[in-house]
Design a protein around this motif. Structure first.
Motif, short mmCIF file in Angstrom:
data_model
loop_
_atom_site.label_atom_id
_atom_site.label_comp_id
_atom_site.label_asym_id
_atom_site.label_seq_id
_atom_site.Cartn_x
_atom_site.Cartn_y
_atom_site.Cartn_z
N GLN A 54 0.87 -1.17 0.00
CA GLN A 54 0.00 0.00 0.00
C GLN A 54 0.90 1.22 0.00
O GLN A 54 1.50 1.56 1.02
N ALA A 58 -1.62 6.26 -2.76
CA ALA A 58 -2.05 5.44 -3.90
C ALA A 58 -3.53 5.11 -3.80
O ALA A 58 -4.07 4.93 -2.71
N LEU A 60 -4.83 2.37 -5.40
CA LEU A 60 -4.98 0.92 -5.42
C LEU A 60 -3.94 0.21 -4.57
O LEU A 60 -2.80 0.67 -4.46
N GLY A 62 -1.43 -3.05 -4.09
CA GLY A 62 -0.60 -3.71 -5.08
C GLY A 62 -0.01 -4.99 -4.54
O GLY A 62 -0.08 -5.28 -3.34
N PRO A 80 -0.35 -2.97 -9.49
CA PRO A 80 -1.58 -2.55 -8.80
C PRO A 80 -2.69 -3.59 -8.95
O PRO A 80 -2.74 -4.33 -9.93
N ARG A 86 -9.59 -6.78 -5.43
CA ARG A 86 -9.16 -6.35 -4.10
C ARG A 86 -9.82 -7.17 -2.99
O ARG A 86 -9.15 -7.53 -2.01
N TRP A 195 3.81 5.24 -9.97
CA TRP A 195 2.77 4.27 -9.62
C TRP A 195 1.43 4.62 -10.25
O TRP A 195 0.67 3.74 -10.66
N GLU A 199 -1.35 2.33 -12.15
CA GLU A 199 -2.76 2.29 -11.73
C GLU A 199 -3.68 2.59 -12.91
O GLU A 199 -4.66 1.88 -13.14
#
Length: 219
Positions: A54, A58, A60, A62, A80, A86, A195, A199
């Protein structure tokens, strides 16, 4: 890669139905993860608590592929997790943390095996049984669990053609753990992209590159 019909058949078949297949929950969880991360079979089977990441700020969560599980140096990476998968990671992560082990496996049923003691060894055999039952023995030699990874690449390309700039080949290579193919990429470009680019690529791949029927099957 799997055709859309093959994907739907696999994703919509309950691996626990009638207790015909071993490792039903692992099969059910790992198929969507493979499809939406492009990660290799053993990379996913080897996920542990400390490989869920995490990043600050961010959107999302990952997963990280570390050196011990990476096929090559280029395979060391972070990917991600799309919101569709999730819940799988959060459920598995909670169960792993409950063991009290800092590096507890997310897929404890995937016991190490084979000459290299890989966690994907026995799972590969169980998925093959499932795939043959669903798609028929005629699928032997045509598709494997690795075909989910090929679908990921195909959906990335479709999204790029549809206008998602973050799904361009150079980004897909990073997410899939492939070595850059040109001197320009290896020598004159940054080794890691922000990142947020990764994403956007994952979100764009599903939104613009994945068939609607497959998205519905994952929902």
């Amino acid at each position: 890669e799997f055709s859309e019909d093959e994907l739907l058949a696999l994703l919509q078949t309950d691996p626990d139905a009638g207790k015909r297949w071993a490792w039903g929950q692992a099969i059910r969880d790992l198929m969507p993860l493979a499809l939406l991360t492009g990660a290799r079979e053993n990379e996913l089977c080897s996920l542990t608590v400390d490989k869920v990441v995490q990043l600050s700020g961010a959107e999302l969560l990952g997963i990280a592929v570390l050196e011990e599980d990476a096929k090559t140096a280029s395979s060391i990476r972070r990917v991600p997790l799309h919101p569709l998968v999730r819940p799988i990671i959060e459920r598995r992560l909670a169960a792993a943390r409950a063991t009290g082990e800092p590096d507890a496996p997310l897929f404890p049923e995937c016991k190490p095996g084979g000459p290299a003691e890989k966690r994907g060894y026995y799972f590969s055999k169980r998925f093959t049984e499932f795939r043959r039952d669903v798609l028929g023995a005629e699928s032997d030699g045509l598709v494997t669990f690795h075909s989910f990874r090929k679908c990921f690449g195909t959906f990335m390309r479709r999204a790029a053609v549809a206008g998602v700039s973050e799904c361009q080949l150079s980004v897909a290579q990073k997410l899939m753990g492939h070595k850059p193919q040109t001197i320009t990429e290896t020598t004159y470009m940054e080794a890691e992209m922000p990142w947020k680019v990764y994403e956007a690529a994952i979100l764009g791949m599903v939104d613009k590159g994945m068939p609607e029927g497959v998205i519905e099957a994952l929902t």
